[in-house]
Design a protein around this motif. Structure first.
Motif, PDB file in Angstrom:
ATOM      1  N   HIS A 135      -4.357  -9.725   7.541  1.00 43.35           N
ATOM      2  CA  HIS A 135      -4.728  -8.315   7.602  1.00 43.35           C
ATOM      3  C   HIS A 135      -3.578  -7.541   8.223  1.00 43.35           C
ATOM      4  N   GLY A 136      -3.379  -6.305   7.805  1.00 37.72           N
ATOM      5  CA  GLY A 136      -2.361  -5.466   8.424  1.00 37.72           C
ATOM      6  C   GLY A 136      -1.025  -5.583   7.726  1.00 37.72           C
ATOM      7  N   GLU A 137       0.030  -5.528   8.531  1.00 35.38           N
ATOM      8  CA  GLU A 137       1.382  -5.462   7.998  1.00 35.38           C
ATOM      9  C   GLU A 137       2.220  -6.644   8.485  1.00 35.38           C
ATOM     10  N   ILE A 138       2.983  -7.206   7.575  1.00 35.75           N
ATOM     11  CA  ILE A 138       3.872  -8.317   7.900  1.00 35.75           C
ATOM     12  C   ILE A 138       5.298  -7.807   7.739  1.00 35.75           C
ATOM     13  N   ASP A 139       5.998  -7.713   8.846  1.00 32.68           N
ATOM     14  CA  ASP A 139       7.377  -7.230   8.825  1.00 32.68           C
ATOM     15  C   ASP A 139       8.196  -7.990   9.854  1.00 32.68           C
ATOM     16  N   ILE A 140       9.383  -7.523  10.112  1.00 29.53           N
ATOM     17  CA  ILE A 140      10.289  -8.243  11.008  1.00 29.53           C
ATOM     18  C   ILE A 140       9.743  -8.333  12.432  1.00 29.53           C
ATOM     19  N   LEU A 141       8.906  -7.398  12.829  1.00 34.26           N
ATOM     20  CA  LEU A 141       8.332  -7.429  14.174  1.00 34.26           C
ATOM     21  C   LEU A 141       7.181  -8.411  14.300  1.00 34.26           C
ATOM     22  N   THR A 142       6.438  -8.599  13.238  1.00 36.74           N
ATOM     23  CA  THR A 142       5.265  -9.469  13.281  1.00 36.74           C
ATOM     24  C   THR A 142       5.526 -10.850  12.699  1.00 36.74           C
ATOM     25  N   ASN A 148      -4.683 -15.636   1.743  1.00 34.54           N
ATOM     26  CA  ASN A 148      -5.271 -14.473   1.101  1.00 34.54           C
ATOM     27  C   ASN A 148      -4.511 -13.232   1.551  1.00 34.54           C
ATOM     28  N   LEU A 149      -3.763 -12.627   0.641  1.00 33.26           N
ATOM     29  CA  LEU A 149      -2.959 -11.443   0.930  1.00 33.26           C
ATOM     30  C   LEU A 149      -3.681 -10.153   0.563  1.00 33.26           C
ATOM     31  N   ARG A 150      -4.871 -10.231  -0.001  1.00 32.02           N
ATOM     32  CA  ARG A 150      -5.558  -9.028  -0.475  1.00 32.02           C
ATOM     33  C   ARG A 150      -5.801  -7.997   0.627  1.00 32.02           C
ATOM     34  N   PRO A 151      -6.170  -8.387   1.847  1.00 26.46           N
ATOM     35  CA  PRO A 151      -6.394  -7.367   2.876  1.00 26.46           C
ATOM     36  C   PRO A 151      -5.099  -6.850   3.516  1.00 26.46           C
ATOM     37  N   MET A 152      -3.967  -7.431   3.187  1.00 27.24           N
ATOM     38  CA  MET A 152      -2.699  -7.024   3.787  1.00 27.24           C
ATOM     39  C   MET A 152      -2.251  -5.694   3.199  1.00 27.24           C
ATOM     40  N   SER A 153      -1.737  -4.817   4.047  1.00 21.14           N
ATOM     41  CA  SER A 153      -1.355  -3.481   3.588  1.00 21.14           C
ATOM     42  C   SER A 153       0.142  -3.312   3.370  1.00 21.14           C
ATOM     43  N   PHE A 154       0.966  -4.205   3.941  1.00 20.79           N
ATOM     44  CA  PHE A 154       2.408  -4.012   3.858  1.00 20.79           C
ATOM     45  C   PHE A 154       3.103  -5.351   4.084  1.00 20.79           C
ATOM     46  N   ILE A 155       4.191  -5.558   3.347  1.00 20.41           N
ATOM     47  CA  ILE A 155       5.027  -6.734   3.587  1.00 20.41           C
ATOM     48  C   ILE A 155       6.469  -6.334   3.306  1.00 20.41           C
ATOM     49  N   ASP A 156       7.388  -6.758   4.164  1.00 21.33           N
ATOM     50  CA  ASP A 156       8.808  -6.507   3.914  1.00 21.33           C
ATOM     51  C   ASP A 156       9.489  -7.843   3.642  1.00 21.33           C
ATOM     52  N   CYS A 157      10.815  -7.832   3.582  1.00 23.88           N
ATOM     53  CA  CYS A 157      11.554  -9.051   3.231  1.00 23.88           C
ATOM     54  C   CYS A 157      11.341 -10.160   4.258  1.00 23.88           C
ATOM     55  N   ALA A 158      11.072  -9.810   5.511  1.00 21.16           N
ATOM     56  CA  ALA A 158      10.792 -10.835   6.525  1.00 21.16           C
ATOM     57  C   ALA A 158       9.486 -11.552   6.201  1.00 21.16           C
ATOM     58  N   GLY A 159       8.497 -10.813   5.750  1.00 22.19           N
ATOM     59  CA  GLY A 159       7.232 -11.427   5.357  1.00 22.19           C
ATOM     60  C   GLY A 159       7.386 -12.317   4.140  1.00 22.19           C
ATOM     61  N   ALA A 206       0.864  -1.166   0.000  1.00 19.31           N
ATOM     62  CA  ALA A 206       0.000   0.000   0.000  1.00 19.31           C
ATOM     63  C   ALA A 206       0.909   1.226   0.000  1.00 19.31           C
ATOM     64  N   HIS A 207       0.337   2.381   0.117  1.00 22.86           N
ATOM     65  CA  HIS A 207       1.118   3.607   0.012  1.00 22.86           C
ATOM     66  C   HIS A 207       1.990   3.883   1.229  1.00 22.86           C
ATOM     67  N   THR A 208       1.531   3.537   2.416  1.00 25.40           N
ATOM     68  CA  THR A 208       2.299   3.874   3.614  1.00 25.40           C
ATOM     69  C   THR A 208       2.361   2.695   4.563  1.00 25.40           C
ATOM     70  N   HIS A 209       3.366   2.701   5.392  1.00 24.49           N
ATOM     71  CA  HIS A 209       3.535   1.702   6.439  1.00 24.49           C
ATOM     72  C   HIS A 209       3.034   2.340   7.720  1.00 24.49           C
ATOM     73  N   THR A 210       1.883   1.886   8.207  1.00 22.72           N
ATOM     74  CA  THR A 210       1.246   2.549   9.337  1.00 22.72           C
ATOM     75  C   THR A 210       1.603   1.939  10.679  1.00 22.72           C
ATOM     76  N   GLY A 211       2.294   0.818  10.681  1.00 22.97           N
ATOM     77  CA  GLY A 211       2.700   0.207  11.937  1.00 22.97           C
ATOM     78  C   GLY A 211       1.626  -0.630  12.601  1.00 22.97           C
ATOM     79  N   THR A 212       0.554  -0.968  11.894  1.00 19.27           N
ATOM     80  CA  THR A 212      -0.494  -1.764  12.512  1.00 19.27           C
ATOM     81  C   THR A 212      -0.039  -3.206  12.650  1.00 19.27           C
ATOM     82  N   MET A 213      -0.457  -3.812  13.719  1.00 20.25           N
ATOM     83  CA  MET A 213      -0.130  -5.212  13.956  1.00 20.25           C
ATOM     84  C   MET A 213      -1.017  -6.071  13.059  1.00 20.25           C
ATOM     85  N   PRO A 214      -0.470  -7.148  12.507  1.00 20.08           N
ATOM     86  CA  PRO A 214      -1.282  -7.986  11.633  1.00 20.08           C
ATOM     87  C   PRO A 214      -2.254  -8.829  12.444  1.00 20.08           C
TER      88      PRO A 214
END
Length: 155
Positions: A51-58, A80-91, A27-35
């Motif tokens: 849902h939410g963001e998948i990153d190194i913290l989650t 289903n990744l459609r509702p996910m807003s952010f993913i980084d290399c950890a995800g 998505a456009h921004t990384h809002t820091g929401t927990m998945p």
């Protein structure tokens, strides 16, 4: 103030390097929401909706859940990744791990995404052919039998 001694012996102020972040936004921004996730069973298929963001913290919690879902031989999993807003290399690493576990146990993993950005990330990391991709959840659930190519959603 910390000083850094230059090669010629002159001191100059120490400036730490800027922090570099490698992120793969969906998505456009990384809002820091927990998945969060929802999970259901359709026939013999488990559907995990992220849902939410998948990153190194989650990543640890998601990795543990995917490990549990891929532990049995022949697991049939749709993520289903459609509702996910952010993913980084950890995800991305978590998804690759789930794929490897499923394949090692003669199972099947399908990803549902309409994100052109996520597909571009897969292309740039040479992972396009590693996943079975679908644009819609109904398409992923309709495809029964052995794994299909990643082009089933028109990549």
């Amino acid at each position: 103030m910390a000083l850094l001694l230059h090669a010629q012996g002159a001191a100059r102020p120490f400036r730490p390097m800027r922090r570099l972040v490698f992120a793969l936004p969906m998505a456009h921004t990384h809002t820091g929401t927990m998945p969060s996730h929802t999970e259901r069973t359709v026939g013999d298929t488990t559907v995990l909706e992220l849902h939410g963001e998948i990153d190194i913290l989650t990543e640890p919690a998601l990795s543990a859940r995917l490990d549990a879902l891929t532990a049995a031989p022949g697991a049939d999993l749709v993520v289903n990744l459609r509702p996910m807003s952010f993913i980084d290399c950890a995800g991305l690493r978590v998804l690759c791990r789930a794929r490897n576990r499923v394949e090692a146990r003669q199972g099947r993993l399908r990803l549902v995404t309409e994100s052109a950005g996520f597909r571009r990330i897969l292309r740039h990391t040479n992972l396009t052919d590693a996943f079975e991709l679908h644009a819609q959840l109904t398409d992923a659930l309709r495809c029964a039998g052995p794994a299909m190519s990643s082009t089933s959603a028109g990549s």
